[in-house]
Design a protein around this motif. Sequence first.
Motif, PDB file in Angstrom:
ATOM      1  N   TRP A   7       0.832  -1.205   0.000  1.00  0.00           N
ATOM      2  CA  TRP A   7       0.000   0.000   0.000  1.00  0.00           C
ATOM      3  C   TRP A   7       0.869   1.259   0.000  1.00  0.00           C
ATOM      4  O   TRP A   7       0.615   2.182  -0.761  1.00  0.00           O
ATOM      5  N   GLN A   8       1.877   1.264   0.848  1.00  0.00           N
ATOM      6  CA  GLN A   8       2.768   2.427   0.925  1.00  0.00           C
ATOM      7  C   GLN A   8       3.513   2.656  -0.380  1.00  0.00           C
ATOM      8  O   GLN A   8       3.864   3.781  -0.713  1.00  0.00           O
ATOM      9  N   SER A   9       3.764   1.600  -1.139  1.00  0.00           N
ATOM     10  CA  SER A   9       4.506   1.747  -2.392  1.00  0.00           C
ATOM     11  C   SER A   9       3.652   2.330  -3.504  1.00  0.00           C
ATOM     12  O   SER A   9       4.178   2.804  -4.508  1.00  0.00           O
ATOM     13  N   LEU A  10       2.343   2.284  -3.343  1.00  0.00           N
ATOM     14  CA  LEU A  10       1.447   2.818  -4.366  1.00  0.00           C
ATOM     15  C   LEU A  10       1.314   4.323  -4.189  1.00  0.00           C
ATOM     16  O   LEU A  10       0.772   4.795  -3.200  1.00  0.00           O
ATOM     17  N   THR A  11       1.800   5.046  -5.149  1.00  0.00           N
ATOM     18  CA  THR A  11       1.751   6.504  -5.045  1.00  0.00           C
ATOM     19  C   THR A  11       0.612   7.110  -5.863  1.00  0.00           C
ATOM     20  O   THR A  11       0.221   8.249  -5.626  1.00  0.00           O
ATOM     21  N   ASP A  12       0.078   6.346  -6.788  1.00  0.00           N
ATOM     22  CA  ASP A  12      -1.007   6.841  -7.624  1.00  0.00           C
ATOM     23  C   ASP A  12      -2.350   6.547  -6.956  1.00  0.00           C
ATOM     24  O   ASP A  12      -2.642   5.395  -6.597  1.00  0.00           O
ATOM     25  N   HIS A  13      -3.148   7.577  -6.788  1.00  0.00           N
ATOM     26  CA  HIS A  13      -4.444   7.427  -6.131  1.00  0.00           C
ATOM     27  C   HIS A  13      -5.337   6.431  -6.875  1.00  0.00           C
ATOM     28  O   HIS A  13      -6.062   5.647  -6.251  1.00  0.00           O
ATOM     29  N   ALA A  14      -5.290   6.429  -8.193  1.00  0.00           N
ATOM     30  CA  ALA A  14      -6.112   5.508  -8.975  1.00  0.00           C
ATOM     31  C   ALA A  14      -5.720   4.053  -8.687  1.00  0.00           C
ATOM     32  O   ALA A  14      -6.591   3.177  -8.628  1.00  0.00           O
ATOM     33  N   ASP A  15      -4.432   3.797  -8.515  1.00  0.00           N
ATOM     34  CA  ASP A  15      -3.991   2.439  -8.188  1.00  0.00           C
ATOM     35  C   ASP A  15      -4.533   2.009  -6.827  1.00  0.00           C
ATOM     36  O   ASP A  15      -4.980   0.876  -6.657  1.00  0.00           O
ATOM     37  N   ARG A  16      -4.491   2.901  -5.868  1.00  0.00           N
ATOM     38  CA  ARG A  16      -5.017   2.585  -4.539  1.00  0.00           C
ATOM     39  C   ARG A  16      -6.518   2.304  -4.602  1.00  0.00           C
ATOM     40  O   ARG A  16      -7.014   1.391  -3.964  1.00  0.00           O
ATOM     41  N   ARG A  17      -7.235   3.074  -5.402  1.00  0.00           N
ATOM     42  CA  ARG A  17      -8.676   2.855  -5.528  1.00  0.00           C
ATOM     43  C   ARG A  17      -8.956   1.491  -6.163  1.00  0.00           C
ATOM     44  O   ARG A  17      -9.896   0.803  -5.779  1.00  0.00           O
ATOM     45  N   ARG A  18      -8.128   1.080  -7.133  1.00  0.00           N
ATOM     46  CA  ARG A  18      -8.295  -0.239  -7.754  1.00  0.00           C
ATOM     47  C   ARG A  18      -8.079  -1.349  -6.741  1.00  0.00           C
ATOM     48  O   ARG A  18      -8.829  -2.331  -6.706  1.00  0.00           O
ATOM     49  N   ILE A  19      -7.046  -1.198  -5.903  1.00  0.00           N
ATOM     50  CA  ILE A  19      -6.766  -2.205  -4.875  1.00  0.00           C
ATOM     51  C   ILE A  19      -7.932  -2.275  -3.887  1.00  0.00           C
ATOM     52  O   ILE A  19      -8.377  -3.365  -3.499  1.00  0.00           O
ATOM     53  N   LEU A  20      -8.425  -1.124  -3.462  1.00  0.00           N
ATOM     54  CA  LEU A  20      -9.558  -1.102  -2.530  1.00  0.00           C
ATOM     55  C   LEU A  20     -10.794  -1.752  -3.139  1.00  0.00           C
ATOM     56  O   LEU A  20     -11.499  -2.508  -2.466  1.00  0.00           O
ATOM     57  N   ALA A  21     -11.066  -1.468  -4.405  1.00  0.00           N
ATOM     58  CA  ALA A  21     -12.226  -2.061  -5.067  1.00  0.00           C
ATOM     59  C   ALA A  21     -12.085  -3.581  -5.121  1.00  0.00           C
ATOM     60  O   ALA A  21     -13.053  -4.316  -4.868  1.00  0.00           O
ATOM     61  N   PHE A  22     -10.888  -4.058  -5.439  1.00  0.00           N
ATOM     62  CA  PHE A  22     -10.655  -5.495  -5.488  1.00  0.00           C
ATOM     63  C   PHE A  22     -10.846  -6.121  -4.106  1.00  0.00           C
ATOM     64  O   PHE A  22     -11.539  -7.131  -3.957  1.00  0.00           O
ATOM     65  N   ALA A  23     -10.248  -5.507  -3.093  1.00  0.00           N
ATOM     66  CA  ALA A  23     -10.347  -6.044  -1.737  1.00  0.00           C
ATOM     67  C   ALA A  23     -11.794  -6.054  -1.252  1.00  0.00           C
ATOM     68  O   ALA A  23     -12.241  -7.011  -0.618  1.00  0.00           O
ATOM     69  N   ARG A  24     -12.529  -5.012  -1.549  1.00  0.00           N
ATOM     70  CA  ARG A  24     -13.938  -4.974  -1.155  1.00  0.00           C
ATOM     71  C   ARG A  24     -14.729  -6.082  -1.848  1.00  0.00           C
ATOM     72  O   ARG A  24     -15.605  -6.699  -1.247  1.00  0.00           O
ATOM     73  N   GLY A  25     -14.416  -6.318  -3.115  1.00  0.00           N
ATOM     74  CA  GLY A  25     -15.093  -7.378  -3.842  1.00  0.00           C
ATOM     75  C   GLY A  25     -14.830  -8.746  -3.231  1.00  0.00           C
ATOM     76  O   GLY A  25     -15.748  -9.542  -3.047  1.00  0.00           O
ATOM     77  N   VAL A  26     -13.578  -9.017  -2.911  1.00  0.00           N
ATOM     78  CA  VAL A  26     -13.225 -10.293  -2.284  1.00  0.00           C
ATOM     79  C   VAL A  26     -13.913 -10.417  -0.929  1.00  0.00           C
ATOM     80  O   VAL A  26     -14.487 -11.456  -0.605  1.00  0.00           O
ATOM     81  N   ALA A  27     -13.864  -9.359  -0.146  1.00  0.00           N
ATOM     82  CA  ALA A  27     -14.471  -9.388   1.183  1.00  0.00           C
ATOM     83  C   ALA A  27     -15.978  -9.609   1.096  1.00  0.00           C
ATOM     84  O   ALA A  27     -16.542 -10.374   1.880  1.00  0.00           O
ATOM     85  N   SER A  28     -16.632  -8.979   0.152  1.00  0.00           N
ATOM     86  CA  SER A  28     -18.082  -9.138   0.038  1.00  0.00           C
ATOM     87  C   SER A  28     -18.449 -10.542  -0.418  1.00  0.00           C
ATOM     88  O   SER A  28     -19.465 -11.082  -0.002  1.00  0.00           O
ATOM     89  N   GLU A  29     -17.615 -11.154  -1.257  1.00  0.00           N
ATOM     90  CA  GLU A  29     -17.870 -12.535  -1.675  1.00  0.00           C
ATOM     91  C   GLU A  29     -17.771 -13.487  -0.484  1.00  0.00           C
ATOM     92  O   GLU A  29     -18.510 -14.451  -0.389  1.00  0.00           O
TER      93      GLU A  29
END
Length: 65
Positions: free
Chosen positions: A36-58
């Motif tokens: 997470w700390q290595s990701l400097t682009d906000h769009a990349d962080r949003r993609r990771i969050l979207a993926f994690a939320r999807g996995v968590a909701s499943e």
Amino acid sequence: MIRRIAEALGRPEAVFRKDGASGSDFADQGELLRIWQSLTDHADRRRILAFARGVASERSGVIRP
């Protein structure tokens, strides 16, 4: 720092201490934070969050914004 992370995750601080989690759990949590700390682009962080939320909701049926 540990207190803030624990609060954000809704977990007791002990989980992040040496004896609080299994070695692999602690290593995985640390790796996620380093990534997470290595990701400097906000769009990349949003993609990771979207993926994690999807996995968590499943897995749990709960989505935390």
